[in-house]
Scaffold this active site. Structure first.
Site, PDB file in Angstrom:
ATOM      1  N   HIS A 137      38.996  38.128  45.116  1.00 40.70           N
ATOM      2  CA  HIS A 137      38.414  37.633  46.281  1.00 40.70           C
ATOM      3  C   HIS A 137      37.852  36.359  46.062  1.00 40.70           C
ATOM      4  O   HIS A 137      36.988  36.189  45.009  1.00 40.70           O
ATOM      5  CB  HIS A 137      37.566  38.583  46.797  1.00 40.70           C
ATOM      6  CG  HIS A 137      37.237  38.471  48.422  1.00 40.70           C
ATOM      7  ND1 HIS A 137      36.358  37.364  48.864  1.00 40.70           N
ATOM      8  CD2 HIS A 137      37.955  38.727  49.442  1.00 40.70           C
ATOM      9  CE1 HIS A 137      36.492  37.394  50.275  1.00 40.70           C
ATOM     10  NE2 HIS A 137      37.235  38.315  50.564  1.00 40.70           N
ATOM     11  N   ASP A 154      41.993  45.029  51.308  1.00 42.94           N
ATOM     12  CA  ASP A 154      43.453  45.312  51.574  1.00 42.94           C
ATOM     13  C   ASP A 154      43.916  46.079  50.631  1.00 42.94           C
ATOM     14  O   ASP A 154      45.153  46.547  50.912  1.00 42.94           O
ATOM     15  CB  ASP A 154      43.980  43.930  51.530  1.00 42.94           C
ATOM     16  CG  ASP A 154      43.880  43.033  53.217  1.00 42.94           C
ATOM     17  OD1 ASP A 154      43.487  44.136  53.934  1.00 42.94           O
ATOM     18  OD2 ASP A 154      43.863  42.098  52.961  1.00 42.94           O
TER      19      ASP A 154
HETATM   20  N1  CMC Z   1      45.956  39.175  39.773  1.00 42.76           N
HETATM   21  C1  CMC Z   1      45.958  38.336  38.758  1.00 42.76           C
HETATM   22  N2  CMC Z   1      45.277  37.333  38.439  1.00 42.76           N
HETATM   23  C2  CMC Z   1      44.404  36.754  39.429  1.00 42.76           C
HETATM   24  C3  CMC Z   1      44.360  37.451  40.860  1.00 42.76           C
HETATM   25  C4  CMC Z   1      45.075  38.760  40.956  1.00 42.76           C
HETATM   26  N3  CMC Z   1      45.204  39.388  42.188  1.00 42.76           N
HETATM   27  N4  CMC Z   1      43.482  37.059  41.565  1.00 42.76           N
HETATM   28  C5  CMC Z   1      43.009  35.807  40.789  1.00 42.76           C
HETATM   29  N5  CMC Z   1      43.394  35.991  39.605  1.00 42.76           N
HETATM   30  C6  CMC Z   1      43.227  34.840  38.332  1.00 42.76           C
HETATM   31  C7  CMC Z   1      43.759  33.618  38.804  1.00 42.76           C
HETATM   32  O1  CMC Z   1      45.234  33.636  37.874  1.00 42.76           O
HETATM   33  C8  CMC Z   1      42.840  32.607  37.992  1.00 42.76           C
HETATM   34  O2  CMC Z   1      43.067  32.507  36.640  1.00 42.76           O
HETATM   35  P1  CMC Z   1      42.455  31.333  35.688  1.00 42.76           P
HETATM   36  O3  CMC Z   1      40.974  31.280  35.919  1.00 42.76           O
HETATM   37  O4  CMC Z   1      42.924  31.699  34.441  1.00 42.76           O
HETATM   38  O5  CMC Z   1      43.389  30.441  36.282  1.00 42.76           O
HETATM   39  C9  CMC Z   1      41.467  33.469  38.458  1.00 42.76           C
HETATM   40  O6  CMC Z   1      41.711  34.666  38.514  1.00 42.76           O
HETATM   41  C10 CMC Z   1      40.612  32.747  39.707  1.00 42.76           C
HETATM   42  O7  CMC Z   1      42.012  32.940  40.821  1.00 42.76           O
HETATM   43  P2  CMC Z   1      41.808  32.054  41.746  1.00 42.76           P
HETATM   44  O8  CMC Z   1      43.228  31.989  42.416  1.00 42.76           O
HETATM   45  O9  CMC Z   1      41.374  30.483  41.417  1.00 42.76           O
HETATM   46  O10 CMC Z   1      40.706  32.273  42.882  1.00 42.76           O
HETATM   47  P3  CMC Z   1      40.604  32.201  44.369  1.00 42.76           P
HETATM   48  O11 CMC Z   1      39.113  32.482  44.727  1.00 42.76           O
HETATM   49  O12 CMC Z   1      41.160  30.790  44.831  1.00 42.76           O
HETATM   50  O13 CMC Z   1      41.608  33.304  45.096  1.00 42.76           O
HETATM   51  C11 CMC Z   1      42.470  34.917  45.900  1.00 42.76           C
HETATM   52  C12 CMC Z   1      41.015  34.418  45.760  1.00 42.76           C
HETATM   53  C13 CMC Z   1      42.195  36.430  46.821  1.00 42.76           C
HETATM   54  C14 CMC Z   1      43.420  34.126  46.866  1.00 42.76           C
HETATM   55  C15 CMC Z   1      43.145  35.594  44.840  1.00 42.76           C
HETATM   56  O14 CMC Z   1      42.219  36.723  43.892  1.00 42.76           O
HETATM   57  C16 CMC Z   1      44.455  36.432  44.665  1.00 42.76           C
HETATM   58  O15 CMC Z   1      45.438  35.781  45.282  1.00 42.76           O
HETATM   59  N6  CMC Z   1      44.408  37.763  45.183  1.00 42.76           N
HETATM   60  C17 CMC Z   1      45.592  38.440  45.602  1.00 42.76           C
HETATM   61  C18 CMC Z   1      45.781  38.457  46.832  1.00 42.76           C
HETATM   62  C19 CMC Z   1      44.619  39.455  47.830  1.00 42.76           C
HETATM   63  O16 CMC Z   1      44.615  40.364  47.613  1.00 42.76           O
HETATM   64  N7  CMC Z   1      44.442  38.559  48.796  1.00 42.76           N
HETATM   65  C20 CMC Z   1      43.438  39.371  49.856  1.00 42.76           C
HETATM   66  C21 CMC Z   1      41.995  38.636  49.703  1.00 42.76           C
HETATM   67  S1  CMC Z   1      41.010  39.772  50.886  1.00 42.76           S
HETATM   68  C22 CMC Z   1      41.548  39.765  52.340  1.00 42.76           C
HETATM   69  C23 CMC Z   1      41.130  38.632  53.078  1.00 42.76           C
HETATM   70  O17 CMC Z   1      40.003  38.478  53.515  1.00 42.76           O
HETATM   71  O18 CMC Z   1      42.022  37.636  53.096  1.00 42.76           O
END
Ligand code: CMC
Length: 427
Positions: free
Chosen positions: A306, A363
């Site tokens: 998240h 989710d």
């Molecule tokens: N599986 C594997 N690696 C992950 C995941 C995941 N679900 N989420 C983040 N990472 C890794 C990512 O690869 C990155 O690694 P590095 O620093 O080595 O490049 C690091 O963790 C940080 O990720 P980010 O994408 O920079 O973080 P963010 O804050 O931009 O993204 C997120 C947050 C929710 C988009 C992401 O965690 C994700 O894609 N999760 C899966 C999709 C999901 O479940 N979304 C629902 C969110 S809750 C409902 C809502 O309110 O929308």
């Protein structure tokens, strides 16, 4: 007021530090460009406060979520979705009389113009219900042109809010009926919000339908948990579209589109599809954990991580408990649940997920409950939209009341420098 100093090119620029009611601090850089020529650069707004807001407080480190000061745990346990909607939109819990007026008003506006059926008929049954939902909401502007101007009057804005709250469940259920190729079911205003929605979703014209109270209660809880989440992707979209003084309906329609993506609301559908894929592939959760960790693989563990919660998502805690209880009460034995639990346990012990503070989000378990309630997978994100609606409305209203300026971020240009046009025959 305390101040922060920005030093650049031998100059010191003092910027005020704004403090919120929960002691969060922000450097106010409104004048930075005019005094120094600098702008800030923060892709994805990971560290940028786009607004001040009195609606929702969340502390991602401590796992706190409160709507207008009330802890989510108390609201999920004790209140109704419409009570929470009123709280978010109007700022306080309603008196008994105000609550009755609000719910009655919504009941009276659940019906939609018959011409919406013609619009619906234009969609192929394979259309994703999120696309149908966002189109139907945009189409509201054609039926209520007086609501196009958000400056018209607060009475007209209020009417638009009631219509939006009342009609979204009708659109959502009709989008589902369209996908099934079944006739639509009209709203039944004797019923409460959730039972009415379930009837429009599941009843057939030839039968008496009564929603299972266990299903209604579970839905109520899920909608409350999704009702607002401060400046997330779809809410920021609603605020930024509304900041151009576009109507409430067009702003909400844009929010629905933003919610659709798998990194946001679309994650609930993606989680179930992922769990099913793991099951069909022999249930090897380790294999999928490794895929998620592999930098060369685009696969992510859906329902994990998240932007704000870096400890635990308080909504996920409540939902996990609710999932167990709903499955037990409904006597559903879903093999997907075992895969989900196995995946969660393995991820919580895995150094990659621990170091990156990736925990199950809201989710991860919501799809499992929706499945148990009989809601088809392509409707999961629509359910999220139904829940998030009062939050979007409250944020749009707050933005309008605070007379916020049009949203218009800056950029740092990295393209070609000036060059002369070359005729197509000479290229
Ligand atoms: N599986 C594997 N690696 C992950 C995941 C995941 N679900 N989420 C983040 N990472 C890794 C990512 O690869 C990155 O690694 P590095 O620093 O080595 O490049 C690091 O963790 C940080 O990720 P980010 O994408 O920079 O973080 P963010 O804050 O931009 O993204 C997120 C947050 C929710 C988009 C992401 O965690 C994700 O894609 N999760 C899966 C999709 C999901 O479940 N979304 C629902 C969110 S809750 C409902 C809502 O309110 O929308």
């Amino acid at each position: 007021m305390s101040k922060a100093e920005i030093r650049f090119d031998g100059q010191v620029y003092e910027m005020p530090v704004f403090e919120g009611t929960e002691n969060e601090k922000a450097i106010e850089i409104k004048t930075l460009r005019s005094v120094s020529g600098l702008v800030t650069l923060d892709p994805g707004y990971k560290n940028t406060g786009a607004t001040t807001s009195a609606i929702t407080f969340l502390d991602g480190e401590k796992g706190i979520l409160r709507y207008r000061g009330y802890p989510i745990e108390q609201l999920a346990e004790k209140s109704t979705f419409l009570e929470v909607a009123y709280l978010l939109i109007y700022g306080d819990l309603p008196s008994k009389q105000k609550y009755e007026e609000f719910t009655q008003n919504i009941r009276e506006h659940t019906l939609v113009h018959e011409d919406f059926k013609t619009i619906l008929d234009g969609f192929p049954s394979a259309a994703h219900p999120m696309g149908v939902l966002s189109s139907m909401v945009t189409a509201l502007t054609a039926f209520y042109p007086e609501a196009l101007d958000p400056n018209r009057s607060w009475e007209s804005v209020d009417m638009g809010i009631i219509r939006m709250m009342a009609k979204l469940p009708t659109f959502a259920a009709w989008a589902h009926k369209n996908a099934k190729g079944h006739p639509v079911i009209y709203p039944d205003n004797r019923l409460d919000y959730c039972s009415n929605f379930l009837k429009m979703m599941f009843a057939l014209p030839s039968e008496d339908y009564e929603a299972d109270p266990v299903v209604s209660a579970a839905l109520e809880k899920l909608l409350i948990l999704h009702a607002d989440h401060e400046q997330n992707c779809s809410t920021s979209t609603v605020r930024i579209v509304g900041s151009s003084q576009a109507s409430l309906a067009s702003s909400i329609s844009a929010g629905i589109s933003a919610l659709w993506g798998p990194l946001h609301g679309g994650a609930n559908q993606a989680v179930i599809e992922m769990l099913e894929a793991i099951k069909n592939d022999g249930g090897d959760t380790k294999k999928y954990l490794n895929k998620a960790k592999d930098k060369d693989d685009t696969f992510r563990l859906m329902g994990f991580g998240h932007r704000v919660y870096k400890n635990f998502d308080p909504r996920a805690k409540i939902i996990k408990k609710a999932a167990d209880s709903v499955l037990l009460k409904l006597g559903v034995n879903d093999p997907i649940l075992e895969i989900a639990k196995g995946l969660e346990e393995a991820a919580l012990e895995d150094p990659y997920f621990v170091e990156k503070k990736l925990y199950p989000n809201v989710d991860f378990y919501s799809g499992i409950i929706y499945r148990a309630l009989g809601i088809p997978t392509n409707m999961f994100t629509v359910m999220f939209a139904l829940g998030r609606l009062p939050g979007w409305i409250a944020q749009w209203k707050e933005m309008r009341e605070n007379n916020e300026p049009i949203g218009r971020p800056r950029q740092i240009y990295t393209g070609a420098n000036e060059r002369d046009y070359v005729d197509v025959n000479a290229r």
